[in-house]
Scaffold this motif. Structure first.
Motif, PDB file in Angstrom:
ATOM      1  N   ALA A 136       0.829  -1.210   0.000  1.00  0.00           N
ATOM      2  CA  ALA A 136       0.000   0.000   0.000  1.00  0.00           C
ATOM      3  C   ALA A 136       0.862   1.259   0.000  1.00  0.00           C
ATOM      4  CB  ALA A 136      -0.932  -0.012   1.208  1.00  0.00           C
ATOM      5  N   VAL A 137       1.954   1.250   0.772  1.00  0.00           N
ATOM      6  CA  VAL A 137       2.867   2.401   0.790  1.00  0.00           C
ATOM      7  C   VAL A 137       3.464   2.625  -0.599  1.00  0.00           C
ATOM      8  CG1 VAL A 137       5.091   3.211   1.669  1.00  0.00           C
ATOM      9  CG2 VAL A 137       3.405   2.262   3.244  1.00  0.00           C
ATOM     10  N   SER A 138       3.841   1.525  -1.259  1.00  0.00           N
ATOM     11  CA  SER A 138       4.380   1.637  -2.611  1.00  0.00           C
ATOM     12  C   SER A 138       3.337   2.199  -3.572  1.00  0.00           C
ATOM     13  CB  SER A 138       4.844   0.256  -3.095  1.00  0.00           C
ATOM     14  OG  SER A 138       5.338   0.315  -4.404  1.00  0.00           O
ATOM     15  N   ALA A 139       2.075   1.842  -3.371  1.00  0.00           N
ATOM     16  CA  ALA A 139       1.002   2.368  -4.214  1.00  0.00           C
ATOM     17  C   ALA A 139       0.846   3.873  -4.022  1.00  0.00           C
ATOM     18  CB  ALA A 139      -0.313   1.657  -3.908  1.00  0.00           C
ATOM     19  N   VAL A 140       1.082   4.362  -2.819  1.00  0.00           N
ATOM     20  CA  VAL A 140       1.049   5.812  -2.588  1.00  0.00           C
ATOM     21  C   VAL A 140       2.083   6.497  -3.476  1.00  0.00           C
ATOM     22  CG1 VAL A 140       1.456   7.651  -0.908  1.00  0.00           C
ATOM     23  CG2 VAL A 140       0.159   5.616  -0.232  1.00  0.00           C
ATOM     24  N   GLY A 141       3.281   5.917  -3.532  1.00  0.00           N
ATOM     25  CA  GLY A 141       4.324   6.483  -4.376  1.00  0.00           C
ATOM     26  C   GLY A 141       3.943   6.477  -5.841  1.00  0.00           C
ATOM     27  N   ALA A 142       3.339   5.377  -6.301  1.00  0.00           N
ATOM     28  CA  ALA A 142       2.898   5.306  -7.699  1.00  0.00           C
ATOM     29  C   ALA A 142       1.824   6.351  -7.981  1.00  0.00           C
ATOM     30  CB  ALA A 142       2.376   3.904  -8.006  1.00  0.00           C
ATOM     31  N   GLY A 143       0.910   6.556  -7.032  1.00  0.00           N
ATOM     32  CA  GLY A 143      -0.116   7.575  -7.194  1.00  0.00           C
ATOM     33  C   GLY A 143       0.453   8.977  -7.269  1.00  0.00           C
ATOM     34  N   LEU A 144       1.604   9.180  -6.633  1.00  0.00           N
ATOM     35  CA  LEU A 144       2.267  10.479  -6.685  1.00  0.00           C
ATOM     36  C   LEU A 144       2.837  10.787  -8.064  1.00  0.00           C
ATOM     37  CD1 LEU A 144       4.353  10.648  -3.370  1.00  0.00           C
ATOM     38  CD2 LEU A 144       2.617  12.288  -4.083  1.00  0.00           C
ATOM     39  N   THR A 145       3.428   9.789  -8.712  1.00  0.00           N
ATOM     40  CA  THR A 145       4.244  10.061  -9.901  1.00  0.00           C
ATOM     41  C   THR A 145       3.602   9.679 -11.233  1.00  0.00           C
ATOM     42  OG1 THR A 145       5.345   7.914  -9.614  1.00  0.00           O
ATOM     43  CG2 THR A 145       6.393   9.850  -8.604  1.00  0.00           C
ATOM     44  N   LEU A 146       2.952   8.517 -11.321  1.00  0.00           N
ATOM     45  CA  LEU A 146       2.503   8.027 -12.622  1.00  0.00           C
ATOM     46  C   LEU A 146       1.538   8.981 -13.340  1.00  0.00           C
ATOM     47  CD1 LEU A 146       2.150   4.171 -12.074  1.00  0.00           C
ATOM     48  CD2 LEU A 146       3.959   5.429 -13.253  1.00  0.00           C
ATOM     49  N   PRO A 147       0.564   9.599 -12.631  1.00  0.00           N
ATOM     50  CA  PRO A 147      -0.331  10.510 -13.359  1.00  0.00           C
ATOM     51  C   PRO A 147       0.376  11.722 -13.957  1.00  0.00           C
ATOM     52  CG  PRO A 147      -1.276   9.888 -11.238  1.00  0.00           C
ATOM     53  CD  PRO A 147       0.148   9.445 -11.228  1.00  0.00           C
ATOM     54  N   PHE A 148       1.564  12.059 -13.422  1.00  0.00           N
ATOM     55  CA  PHE A 148       2.259  13.269 -13.860  1.00  0.00           C
ATOM     56  C   PHE A 148       3.497  12.974 -14.703  1.00  0.00           C
ATOM     57  CE2 PHE A 148       0.070  14.481  -9.927  1.00  0.00           C
ATOM     58  CZ  PHE A 148      -0.618  15.602 -10.361  1.00  0.00           C
ATOM     59  N   LEU A 149       3.771  11.701 -14.993  1.00  0.00           N
ATOM     60  CA  LEU A 149       5.028  11.365 -15.667  1.00  0.00           C
ATOM     61  C   LEU A 149       5.100  11.984 -17.060  1.00  0.00           C
ATOM     62  CD1 LEU A 149       7.694   9.952 -15.646  1.00  0.00           C
ATOM     63  CD2 LEU A 149       6.553   7.811 -16.265  1.00  0.00           C
ATOM     64  N   ARG A 191      10.914  18.732 -18.538  1.00  0.00           N
ATOM     65  CA  ARG A 191      12.207  18.350 -19.114  1.00  0.00           C
ATOM     66  C   ARG A 191      12.299  18.637 -20.608  1.00  0.00           C
ATOM     67  NH1 ARG A 191      14.935  19.085 -14.838  1.00  0.00           N
ATOM     68  NH2 ARG A 191      14.648  17.534 -13.178  1.00  0.00           N
ATOM     69  N   GLY A 192      11.218  19.133 -21.215  1.00  0.00           N
ATOM     70  CA  GLY A 192      11.277  19.591 -22.595  1.00  0.00           C
ATOM     71  C   GLY A 192      11.383  18.496 -23.629  1.00  0.00           C
ATOM     72  N   ILE A 193      10.977  17.290 -23.302  1.00  0.00           N
ATOM     73  CA  ILE A 193      11.015  16.171 -24.247  1.00  0.00           C
ATOM     74  C   ILE A 193       9.771  16.226 -25.121  1.00  0.00           C
ATOM     75  CG2 ILE A 193      11.040  13.650 -24.462  1.00  0.00           C
ATOM     76  CD1 ILE A 193      12.549  13.559 -21.799  1.00  0.00           C
ATOM     77  N   GLU A 194       9.962  16.088 -26.426  1.00  0.00           N
ATOM     78  CA  GLU A 194       8.843  16.162 -27.381  1.00  0.00           C
ATOM     79  C   GLU A 194       7.761  15.163 -27.001  1.00  0.00           C
ATOM     80  OE1 GLU A 194       6.340  15.198 -30.557  1.00  0.00           O
ATOM     81  OE2 GLU A 194       8.081  13.890 -30.250  1.00  0.00           O
ATOM     82  N   LEU A 195       6.501  15.561 -27.181  1.00  0.00           N
ATOM     83  CA  LEU A 195       5.379  14.799 -26.647  1.00  0.00           C
ATOM     84  C   LEU A 195       5.332  13.369 -27.195  1.00  0.00           C
ATOM     85  CD1 LEU A 195       3.000  15.069 -24.723  1.00  0.00           C
ATOM     86  CD2 LEU A 195       1.592  15.822 -26.653  1.00  0.00           C
ATOM     87  N   GLY A 196       5.591  13.217 -28.500  1.00  0.00           N
ATOM     88  CA  GLY A 196       5.574  11.872 -29.064  1.00  0.00           C
ATOM     89  C   GLY A 196       6.637  10.978 -28.446  1.00  0.00           C
ATOM     90  N   ILE A 225      14.746  11.710 -12.040  1.00  0.00           N
ATOM     91  CA  ILE A 225      14.980  13.048 -11.483  1.00  0.00           C
ATOM     92  C   ILE A 225      15.917  13.867 -12.369  1.00  0.00           C
ATOM     93  CG2 ILE A 225      16.021  14.282  -9.545  1.00  0.00           C
ATOM     94  CD1 ILE A 225      15.067  11.966  -7.755  1.00  0.00           C
ATOM     95  N   GLY A 226      16.954  13.219 -12.899  1.00  0.00           N
ATOM     96  CA  GLY A 226      17.966  13.972 -13.629  1.00  0.00           C
ATOM     97  C   GLY A 226      17.907  13.856 -15.135  1.00  0.00           C
ATOM     98  N   VAL A 227      16.828  13.300 -15.687  1.00  0.00           N
ATOM     99  CA  VAL A 227      16.788  13.098 -17.146  1.00  0.00           C
ATOM    100  C   VAL A 227      16.757  14.437 -17.878  1.00  0.00           C
ATOM    101  CG1 VAL A 227      15.675  10.847 -16.920  1.00  0.00           C
ATOM    102  CG2 VAL A 227      14.269  12.896 -17.235  1.00  0.00           C
ATOM    103  N   ARG A 228      17.454  14.464 -18.999  1.00  0.00           N
ATOM    104  CA  ARG A 228      17.452  15.651 -19.850  1.00  0.00           C
ATOM    105  C   ARG A 228      17.142  15.309 -21.301  1.00  0.00           C
ATOM    106  NH1 ARG A 228      17.464  17.319 -15.518  1.00  0.00           N
ATOM    107  NH2 ARG A 228      18.578  19.072 -14.582  1.00  0.00           N
ATOM    108  N   SER A 229      17.080  14.023 -21.624  1.00  0.00           N
ATOM    109  CA  SER A 229      16.829  13.612 -23.000  1.00  0.00           C
ATOM    110  C   SER A 229      15.904  12.402 -23.006  1.00  0.00           C
ATOM    111  CB  SER A 229      18.136  13.269 -23.706  1.00  0.00           C
ATOM    112  OG  SER A 229      18.758  12.147 -23.088  1.00  0.00           O
ATOM    113  N   ALA A 230      15.367  12.102 -24.181  1.00  0.00           N
ATOM    114  CA  ALA A 230      14.432  10.988 -24.293  1.00  0.00           C
ATOM    115  C   ALA A 230      15.099   9.653 -24.008  1.00  0.00           C
ATOM    116  CB  ALA A 230      13.809  10.979 -25.699  1.00  0.00           C
ATOM    117  N   TRP A 231      16.357   9.476 -24.452  1.00  0.00           N
ATOM    118  CA  TRP A 231      17.001   8.181 -24.222  1.00  0.00           C
ATOM    119  C   TRP A 231      17.283   7.956 -22.745  1.00  0.00           C
ATOM    120  CZ3 TRP A 231      21.621   7.152 -21.924  1.00  0.00           C
ATOM    121  CH2 TRP A 231      22.556   8.191 -21.810  1.00  0.00           C
ATOM    122  N   GLU A 232      17.634   9.011 -22.019  1.00  0.00           N
ATOM    123  CA  GLU A 232      17.846   8.875 -20.578  1.00  0.00           C
ATOM    124  C   GLU A 232      16.536   8.503 -19.872  1.00  0.00           C
ATOM    125  OE1 GLU A 232      21.432  12.064 -19.687  1.00  0.00           O
ATOM    126  OE2 GLU A 232      19.354  12.785 -19.784  1.00  0.00           O
TER     127      GLU A 232
END
Length: 431
Positions: free
Chosen positions: A22-35, A43-48, A96-103
């Motif tokens: 359940a605690v792990s699900a809290v973390g997923a609820g924090l990030t997945l909707p906003f990824l 981070r400026g990565i093209e939408l596609g 956290i530190g991604v700057r490109s699509a491949w990262e």
């Protein structure tokens, strides 16, 4: 009926690992909707390309689920489950530190692979954390707690995330990584001995080999094909086709769409334990049939609601559909995963869960692709009618599977007040 009478009497170590989930699900609820928003807007990565990054998670999952199942059979369920969670934490932290699509794709692949390795191992761990008669209960409780965790995470994110401040996104990814690590520690340190199930033998030879012997079990394959269809036509569409269709064709706005999602989540949380009590002593395959059938009816209501042109009547119809869909979910949780685990022998349990998890992941990949093609060509109503038909066929198939299972493998176990079972738990675990 008092709430405490609905709560199953699970052993303490089972509650411990469920709380970690359940605690792990809290973390997923924090990030997945906003990824997607994070990758594109922050981070400026093209939408596609950002969309392809999200697809990487599911593709990595296809590789991870069979690996997790195989490792669980060879090394026990705890170590692969914990190792997968550490990988998932690393993938989340890498975002956290991604700057490109491949990262971003690399971090997404590590995250998806780690989660996928964990899932079949954790399901195997859950199934042996309680006596066989309690398996329906522990999987039902897990489903309810997952929904609580995801909802709590999404609500918390609404207060934490500021789209003008990248640091707020850093915060939620750090928290998500920490929830994975917390879950890993709880799995590694949870006490207790596993419960076996005399008479619940897979048709495989029982050796600690690969997947060839597992795939020879035609009953397992029939079940998992049905699972793949349910996830393709049900769960995956809830996240992909339904939001777009309800807004563009049904006339809902973002706020009323959220109300329908809220109706779904609240129904799962409030009804799961009650549904578990209602199906106790009944056949799991019939619960599976009703699950697929209710999802089919929900999609038919969605088609009808879209013809109302918006307004209160349409909102009420969409909410009713999501309530029915949620009841279908609550019937799935204590039925299909338990059938899979009761078919497995102790030395093949991880791989059986690996095949089951693979079917779920496959559905999550196929479903959005089907939805995108149908909605993109303007055939939304036909899509949902086709989804309803496919789910109806799954319901019929579940009734056929009913004749192939022994009563012991097909019966939802004893209720939470079963004193003799509680005595067994105390004898084994000292709870």
């Amino acid at each position: 009926m008092p709430f405490k009478e609905l709560v199953p009497r699970l052993p303490g170590h089972a509650w411990l690992i469920l709380s970690g989930d359940a605690v792990s699900a809290v973390g997923a609820g924090l990030t997945l909707p906003f990824l997607l928003v994070y990758l594109h807007d922050v981070r400026g990565i093209e939408l596609g390309l950002a969309g392809l990054v999200l697809s990487t998670i599911a593709v990595a999952g296809l590789a991870g689920t069979p690996v997790g199942g195989l490792l669980a059979d060879r090394f026990g369920a705890r170590r692969p489950a914990a190792a997968g969670l550490v990988l998932a934490a690393a993938g989340t932290a890498g975002m956290i530190g991604v700057r490109s699509a491949w990262e971003a794709a690399l971090s997404a692949a590590v995250y998806g692979f780690g989660v996928a390795v964990t899932e079949p191992a954790f399901q195997a761990l859950l199934s042996t954390s309680v006596p066989p008669a309690r398996r329906s209960q522990i999987f039902a409780v897990r489903h309810a707690l997952l929904n609580v965790g995801l909802s709590a995470g999404s609500l918390l994110a609404a207060f934490l995330v500021d789209f003008s401040s990248p640091q707020t996104f850093v915060t939620i990814f750090v928290v998500d990584a920490c929830t994975f690590l917390t879950f890993a520690v709880l799995i590694a340190r949870a006490p207790g001995r596993g419960h076996t199930a005399p008479g619940y033998k897979a048709r495989s030879s029982g050796t600690r080999g690969g997947y060839r012997e597992i795939l020879a079990d035609r009953l397992l394959l029939r079940i998992c094909v049905s699972v793949a269809v349910v996830f393709t036509c049900g769960y995956a569409q809830y996240y992909s086709a339904y939001p777009i269709f309800s807004i563009e064709t049904g006339g809902l706005d973002a706020g009323t769409l959220q109300l329908t999602f809220l109706a779904n989540t609240c129904t799962v949380v409030l009804a799961q334990l009650l549904v578990l009590r209602l199906v106790t002593g009944r056949r799991r395959t019939i619960a599976f049939a009703w699950s697929a059938g209710l999802m089919a009816i929900a999609w038919l209501i969605v088609v009808g609601a879209a013809q109302l042109g918006g307004g209160p009547a349409a909102v009420a119809a969409f909410m009713a559909a999501m309530v029915l869909f949620a009841v279908g979910e609550t019937l799935m949780a204590p039925s299909v995963p338990v059938i899979v685990n009761d078919l497995a022998s102790d030395d093949s349990r991880g791989r059986y869960n690996g095949v089951h998890s693979f079917a779920q992941t496959l559905g999550y990949i196929i479903g959005p692709a089907v939805a995108g093609a149908a909605l993109g060509s303007g055939h939304g109503s036909l899509l949902f009618l086709g989804l309803a038909l496919a789910l109806g066929l799954v319901a019929l198939q579940a009734t056929r599977i009913d004749r192939l299972l022994t009563p012991a493998a097909n019966l939802v176990g004893a209720g939470p007040a079963d004193a003799s079972d509680a005595h067994t738990e105390r004898t084994h675990h000292g709870d």
